[in-house]
Design an enzyme around this catalytic site. Structure first.
Site, PDB file in Angstrom:
ATOM      1  N   ASN A 208       0.849  -1.193   0.000  1.00  0.00           N
ATOM      2  CA  ASN A 208       0.000   0.000   0.000  1.00  0.00           C
ATOM      3  C   ASN A 208       0.883   1.241   0.000  1.00  0.00           C
ATOM      4  O   ASN A 208       2.113   1.143   0.068  1.00  0.00           O
ATOM      5  CB  ASN A 208      -0.980  -0.026   1.183  1.00  0.00           C
ATOM      6  CG  ASN A 208      -0.257  -0.013   2.509  1.00  0.00           C
ATOM      7  OD1 ASN A 208       0.457   0.933   2.828  1.00  0.00           O
ATOM      8  ND2 ASN A 208      -0.418  -1.081   3.285  1.00  0.00           N
ATOM      9  N   ASP A 276      -4.883  -5.788   5.199  1.00  0.00           N
ATOM     10  CA  ASP A 276      -5.980  -6.528   5.833  1.00  0.00           C
ATOM     11  C   ASP A 276      -5.919  -8.015   5.492  1.00  0.00           C
ATOM     12  O   ASP A 276      -6.315  -8.850   6.282  1.00  0.00           O
ATOM     13  CB  ASP A 276      -7.323  -5.946   5.378  1.00  0.00           C
ATOM     14  CG  ASP A 276      -7.529  -4.556   5.967  1.00  0.00           C
ATOM     15  OD1 ASP A 276      -7.324  -4.419   7.183  1.00  0.00           O
ATOM     16  OD2 ASP A 276      -7.855  -3.613   5.210  1.00  0.00           O
ATOM     17  N   ASP A 305      -5.338  -8.739  13.281  1.00  0.00           N
ATOM     18  CA  ASP A 305      -5.514  -7.310  13.575  1.00  0.00           C
ATOM     19  C   ASP A 305      -4.675  -7.010  14.820  1.00  0.00           C
ATOM     20  O   ASP A 305      -5.066  -7.323  15.950  1.00  0.00           O
ATOM     21  CB  ASP A 305      -6.990  -6.980  13.807  1.00  0.00           C
ATOM     22  CG  ASP A 305      -7.216  -5.470  13.888  1.00  0.00           C
ATOM     23  OD1 ASP A 305      -6.359  -4.772  14.481  1.00  0.00           O
ATOM     24  OD2 ASP A 305      -8.220  -4.986  13.364  1.00  0.00           O
ATOM     25  N   ILE A 306      -3.499  -6.437  14.583  1.00  0.00           N
ATOM     26  CA  ILE A 306      -2.511  -6.248  15.658  1.00  0.00           C
ATOM     27  C   ILE A 306      -3.067  -5.317  16.734  1.00  0.00           C
ATOM     28  O   ILE A 306      -2.988  -5.593  17.935  1.00  0.00           O
ATOM     29  CB  ILE A 306      -1.189  -5.693  15.072  1.00  0.00           C
ATOM     30  CG1 ILE A 306      -0.666  -6.650  13.989  1.00  0.00           C
ATOM     31  CG2 ILE A 306      -0.143  -5.482  16.163  1.00  0.00           C
ATOM     32  CD1 ILE A 306       0.411  -6.086  13.092  1.00  0.00           C
ATOM     33  N   PHE A 324      -4.990   4.266  14.669  1.00  0.00           N
ATOM     34  CA  PHE A 324      -5.305   5.261  13.639  1.00  0.00           C
ATOM     35  C   PHE A 324      -6.530   4.804  12.869  1.00  0.00           C
ATOM     36  O   PHE A 324      -6.785   3.607  12.758  1.00  0.00           O
ATOM     37  CB  PHE A 324      -4.129   5.423  12.668  1.00  0.00           C
ATOM     38  CG  PHE A 324      -3.102   6.417  13.146  1.00  0.00           C
ATOM     39  CD1 PHE A 324      -3.061   7.687  12.616  1.00  0.00           C
ATOM     40  CD2 PHE A 324      -2.201   6.077  14.139  1.00  0.00           C
ATOM     41  CE1 PHE A 324      -2.132   8.623  13.063  1.00  0.00           C
ATOM     42  CE2 PHE A 324      -1.270   6.995  14.593  1.00  0.00           C
ATOM     43  CZ  PHE A 324      -1.235   8.273  14.048  1.00  0.00           C
ATOM     44  N   LYS A 342     -12.331  -2.164  18.227  1.00  0.00           N
ATOM     45  CA  LYS A 342     -10.976  -2.681  18.446  1.00  0.00           C
ATOM     46  C   LYS A 342     -10.642  -2.731  19.927  1.00  0.00           C
ATOM     47  O   LYS A 342      -9.811  -3.517  20.348  1.00  0.00           O
ATOM     48  CB  LYS A 342      -9.959  -1.804  17.718  1.00  0.00           C
ATOM     49  CG  LYS A 342     -10.244  -1.726  16.225  1.00  0.00           C
ATOM     50  CD  LYS A 342      -8.994  -1.896  15.419  1.00  0.00           C
ATOM     51  CE  LYS A 342      -9.287  -1.714  13.950  1.00  0.00           C
ATOM     52  NZ  LYS A 342      -8.263  -2.313  13.100  1.00  0.00           N
TER      53      LYS A 342
HETATM   54  O1  C5P Z   1      -9.281  -1.624  10.587  1.00  0.00           O
HETATM   55  P1  C5P Z   1      -8.372  -0.546  10.102  1.00  0.00           P
HETATM   56  O2  C5P Z   1      -7.257  -1.068   9.227  1.00  0.00           O
HETATM   57  O3  C5P Z   1      -9.052   0.642   9.517  1.00  0.00           O
HETATM   58  O4  C5P Z   1      -7.696   0.000  11.466  1.00  0.00           O
HETATM   59  C1  C5P Z   1      -6.638   0.893  11.458  1.00  0.00           C
HETATM   60  C2  C5P Z   1      -5.862   0.778  12.745  1.00  0.00           C
HETATM   61  O5  C5P Z   1      -5.664  -0.596  13.089  1.00  0.00           O
HETATM   62  C3  C5P Z   1      -4.461   1.346  12.615  1.00  0.00           C
HETATM   63  O6  C5P Z   1      -4.083   1.817  13.882  1.00  0.00           O
HETATM   64  C4  C5P Z   1      -3.642   0.137  12.201  1.00  0.00           C
HETATM   65  O7  C5P Z   1      -2.272   0.281  12.548  1.00  0.00           O
HETATM   66  C5  C5P Z   1      -4.313  -0.963  12.980  1.00  0.00           C
HETATM   67  N1  C5P Z   1      -4.278  -2.283  12.326  1.00  0.00           N
HETATM   68  C6  C5P Z   1      -3.502  -3.295  12.863  1.00  0.00           C
HETATM   69  N2  C5P Z   1      -3.517  -4.540  12.266  1.00  0.00           N
HETATM   70  C7  C5P Z   1      -4.275  -4.783  11.189  1.00  0.00           C
HETATM   71  C8  C5P Z   1      -5.071  -3.759  10.651  1.00  0.00           C
HETATM   72  C9  C5P Z   1      -5.035  -2.512  11.227  1.00  0.00           C
HETATM   73  O8  C5P Z   1      -2.801  -3.066  13.833  1.00  0.00           O
HETATM   74  N3  C5P Z   1      -4.262  -5.983  10.642  1.00  0.00           N
END
Ligand code: C5P
Length: 398
Positions: A208, A276, A305-306, A324, A342
């Protein structure tokens, strides 16, 4: 506050060594005591006598000087100071530092010290830009070495570009920043940053457009307030800041593992643009373009999703978890919902519609969403967003 501090100043052999005499004088004016160390090459540019006269201290020159060992061993010498400063830092000394060589007094002290190290590089522009030096810079930054300069300009050798040693006031400001305890001293701040690359086969990947600029700025700002920062970064275009522990990863799965390994932390800031999905059927060898054969079909699987995982981890959860939300419409509503889903404490929401120029740009306009509601920040440099966030974090942790 510099007064009463003690700096071990290593002067290595470059034309900029003459500026170190001024640095010693100005540091002493500020009430700093300076223990000088000269490499043999530095003695070609400044004399031990002038250095020692300005510092009003013995100048250390040789590891095998037994009198020195009797007075103070090299281990003790490397640790007695509050900060180790290398000015000028030549390409040669930086290479030694990066590889862990200890074959003279200066490099031995740098390997033995348990204090922060601030270096002011000075060298010819080609030497600075050489891939070997750039590799060493990345290694040293990863080791937490702080940098000041180099500046850009005309050089003693007649060439023009980056490589001039920073001027004395700049070095003194960097020393001051490195020595000030800061409101985040003793806190471990974990920052994720940059994009992730998800392989399709060994040579192709899905990526990305994240540059990693905001994450790098946040890591720098937290370190500037005295935090111990672990910076877990995907393949970003903006380099990691100095003075932080850098963990380079490529994929979301690797980022998850790196984050787990870095915990516990007091604060986690998830600034990474994590993919994602990853390719479920990534090939182990390069997918061939065979004439007439069917086009490859990619199937996807969800990445961890970290942010959500750390937010919801219960025991060992950082005290403050910040995420974010990059949105293109209904910013506050979507971000508020994301904060709930989250389980993080704060969300920094930003509008990444192409017309805002935020993604990949130098400025950012954010809305901070906490349990108290939404706070809109004006458009400002990403570095200012980072400073403001770091101060807010410090206030919150108290
Ligand atoms: O769900 P989305 O991608 O919009 O969420 C964004 C936030 O979640 C950001 O803080 C991003 O660093 C974190 N994130 C994450 N792991 C993922 C997807 C998003 O830590 N797989």
């Amino acid at each position: 506050m510099l007064s009463g501090k003690h700096v071990l100043l290593i002067i290595s052999g470059g034309i900029a060594a003459f500026k170190s005499l001024d640095l010693i004088r100005r540091l002493r004016d500020e009430g700093v005591s300076v223990t000088p160390v000269l490499t043999h090459a530095a003695e070609e540019f400044v004399t031990p006598l002038s250095v020692s006269a300005l510092a009003a201290r013995k100048v250390y020159r040789d590891i095998f000087d037994l009198t020195d060992e009797a007075e103070m061993g090299h281990i003790e010498l490397s640790r007695a100071a509050d900060l180790v400063v290398v000015a000028p830092a030549t390409a040669d000394l930086m290479a030694k530092m990066a590889t862990g060589l200890a074959n003279d007094l200066a490099s031995t002290l740098l390997l033995a010290t348990d204090k922060r190290v601030l270096i002011a590089p000075a060298m010819n522009v080609r030497m600075w830009q050489h891939p070997a030096t750039q590799r060493n810079i990345a290694t040293l930054a990863g080791d937490g070495v702080l940098f000041v300069g180099p500046d850009e300009g005309e050089m003693a050798c007649g060439e023009f570009g980056p490589g001039r040693m920073a001027e004395t006031p700049q070095i003194i400001a960097a020393i001051d920043a490195a020595l000030s305890a800061g409101p985040l001293a003793g806190r471990h701040v974990l920052v994720t940053s940059g994009p992730t690359h998800e392989p399709i086969d060994p040579v192709r990947y899905i990526a990305n457009r994240s540059s990693g600029a905001q994450g790098a700025a946040i890591a720098r700002a937290a370190a500037a307030l005295g935090a111990d920062v672990t910076f877990v970064t995907g393949p970003a275009t903006v380099p990691p800041p100095a003075g932080v522990r850098v963990v380079q990863v490529e994929t979301a799965t690797q980022m998850m593992t790196a984050v787990e390994d870095a915990l516990p932390a007091d604060v986690m800031i998830a600034a990474a643009a994590v993919a994602d999905w990853r390719v479920d059927n990534a090939a182990g060898s390069k997918i061939k373009k065979t004439k007439g054969a069917a086009l490859p079909k990619l199937s996807f699987v969800e990445n961890p999703d970290i942010l959500a995982k750390v937010s919801q981890m219960g025991k060992g959860r950082p005290e403050l978890v910040i995420g974010f939300a990059a949105e293109t419409d209904d910013l506050v509503a979507h971000a508020t919902d994301k904060r709930q889903r989250k389980g993080c404490d704060w969300i920094l929401a930003n509008d990444v519609s192409p017309e805002t120029g935020i993604m990949g740009g130098t400025e950012n306009a954010v809305v901070l969403i906490t349990d108290a509601g939404a706070e809109t920040w004006p458009m400002m440099e990403k570095s200012k967003v980072a400073d403001r966030l770091a101060r807010k974090i410090a206030d919150r942790l108290g």
